[in-house]
Design a protein around this motif. Sequence first.
Motif, PDB file in Angstrom:
ATOM      1  N   ASP A   1      -3.247  -0.072   1.049  1.00  4.66           N
ATOM      2  CA  ASP A   1      -2.891  -0.891  -0.108  1.00  4.66           C
ATOM      3  C   ASP A   1      -2.761   0.011  -1.341  1.00  4.66           C
ATOM      4  O   ASP A   1      -3.046   1.213  -1.285  1.00  4.66           O
ATOM      5  CB  ASP A   1      -3.880  -2.048  -0.304  1.00  4.66           C
ATOM      6  CG  ASP A   1      -5.263  -1.590  -0.699  1.00  4.66           C
ATOM      7  OD1 ASP A   1      -5.399  -0.537  -1.387  1.00  4.66           O
ATOM      8  OD2 ASP A   1      -6.227  -2.290  -0.349  1.00  4.66           O
ATOM      9  N   GLU A   2      -2.349  -0.571  -2.432  1.00  2.00           N
ATOM     10  CA  GLU A   2      -2.031   0.257  -3.611  1.00  2.00           C
ATOM     11  C   GLU A   2      -3.254   0.995  -4.151  1.00  2.00           C
ATOM     12  O   GLU A   2      -3.172   2.155  -4.553  1.00  2.00           O
ATOM     13  CB  GLU A   2      -1.432  -0.624  -4.711  1.00  2.00           C
ATOM     14  CG  GLU A   2      -0.023  -1.083  -4.387  1.00  2.00           C
ATOM     15  CD  GLU A   2       0.620  -1.821  -5.564  1.00  2.00           C
ATOM     16  OE1 GLU A   2       0.428  -1.390  -6.708  1.00  2.00           O
ATOM     17  OE2 GLU A   2       1.303  -2.825  -5.325  1.00  2.00           O
TER      18      GLU A   2
ATOM     19  N   VAL B   1       2.843   6.382  -3.706  1.00  2.00           N
ATOM     20  CA  VAL B   1       3.981   5.777  -3.007  1.00  2.00           C
ATOM     21  C   VAL B   1       4.224   6.495  -1.680  1.00  2.00           C
ATOM     22  O   VAL B   1       4.440   5.871  -0.631  1.00  2.00           O
ATOM     23  CB  VAL B   1       5.248   5.798  -3.887  1.00  2.00           C
ATOM     24  CG1 VAL B   1       6.465   5.349  -3.083  1.00  2.00           C
ATOM     25  CG2 VAL B   1       5.054   4.914  -5.108  1.00  2.00           C
TER      26      VAL B   1
ATOM     27  N   ARG C   1       1.606   5.517   0.830  1.00  2.00           N
ATOM     28  CA  ARG C   1       1.857   4.188   1.392  1.00  2.00           C
ATOM     29  C   ARG C   1       3.026   4.224   2.375  1.00  2.00           C
ATOM     30  O   ARG C   1       2.965   3.602   3.444  1.00  2.00           O
ATOM     31  CB  ARG C   1       2.131   3.183   0.267  1.00  2.00           C
ATOM     32  CG  ARG C   1       0.882   2.831  -0.541  1.00  2.00           C
ATOM     33  CD  ARG C   1       1.203   1.824  -1.633  1.00  2.00           C
ATOM     34  NE  ARG C   1       1.663   0.566  -1.085  1.00  2.00           N
ATOM     35  CZ  ARG C   1       2.429  -0.313  -1.752  1.00  2.00           C
ATOM     36  NH1 ARG C   1       2.833  -0.030  -2.997  1.00  2.00           N
ATOM     37  NH2 ARG C   1       2.790  -1.430  -1.188  1.00  2.00           N
TER      38      ARG C   1
ATOM     39  N   PHE D   1       8.032  -2.185  -2.083  1.00  2.00           N
ATOM     40  CA  PHE D   1       7.826  -1.473  -3.340  1.00  2.00           C
ATOM     41  C   PHE D   1       8.721  -2.042  -4.433  1.00  2.00           C
ATOM     42  O   PHE D   1       9.831  -2.507  -4.153  1.00  2.00           O
ATOM     43  CB  PHE D   1       8.156   0.016  -3.167  1.00  2.00           C
ATOM     44  CG  PHE D   1       7.306   0.702  -2.145  1.00  2.00           C
ATOM     45  CD1 PHE D   1       6.123   1.329  -2.515  1.00  2.00           C
ATOM     46  CD2 PHE D   1       7.672   0.705  -0.803  1.00  2.00           C
ATOM     47  CE1 PHE D   1       5.336   1.949  -1.567  1.00  2.00           C
ATOM     48  CE2 PHE D   1       6.876   1.326   0.153  1.00  2.00           C
ATOM     49  CZ  PHE D   1       5.705   1.952  -0.235  1.00  2.00           C
TER      50      PHE D   1
END
Lengths: 133, 133
Positions: free
Chosen positions: A27-28, B45, B48, B70
């Motif tokens: 997750d972020e 990013v 992920r 995203f």
Amino acid sequence: MSKQEMVVLGQDGVGGCCPALLTAPLDEDQAADLAKVFKALGDPVRLRLLSMIASRAGGEVCVCDLTPAFALSQPTISHHLKLLKQAGLIDSERRGTWVYYRLLPQMTDRLAAILTRPAGQPPTEKTPAGAAS
Amino acid sequence: MSKQEMVVLGQDGVGGCCPALLTAPLDEDQAADLAKVFKALGDPVRLRLLSMIASRAGGEVCVCDLTPAFALSQPTISHHLKLLKQAGLIDSERRGTWVYYRLLPQMTDRLAAILTRPAGQPPTEKTPAGAAS
């Protein structure tokens, strides 16, 4: 005293240990926390410093023994060491004139676990997602 | 075809596998090569994306399935994927309209090995370097 500057990794994930980089989408928040540690490792000088600290017999290194290995100023070396410390990779202790650094193996252990494929995970093959395993 | 974009890791080190991050000081070339891979991981990013690719059943993911996760443009996602690919962490294949990505587990395996303390290595303690072990 500063061992907990990076405390977020390992809150949730496989076996209560680590974010599951290879087995589930991060997750972020997990990604942001983990990225900070990898970013700290993403510099050649910091990697060399970390390897010098981690491999030193006795487990700690005086900053006075680190600086001569680099064609960099003491403040620059100290800045890199600060970033490694903020990432939770090393700790430091001042004794008299000098600061001594040591590895925090908990963090490298966690990163190793995060990057290790779980036992029994099949190799990455181009099989259709719906194929029988 | 592009699996060898990052070929330097693993040339020398413990057991012929990996640079010995935790057991011996890295030299400049080793540190520079390894830093590139960690730098690629040092972004939320990209982490992920890597976790989405690595954990996907079937072993590969269409870029069309990555982008919607995203709030970023397709070119930005493609740029991050390019950096992961240049670091040797993923590979890609174009089929028709779309590009499909998959993990190159050799690289994450290498990083895990680099970050794993060798068996039998004592925990990092503040014992004098000359003390009997």
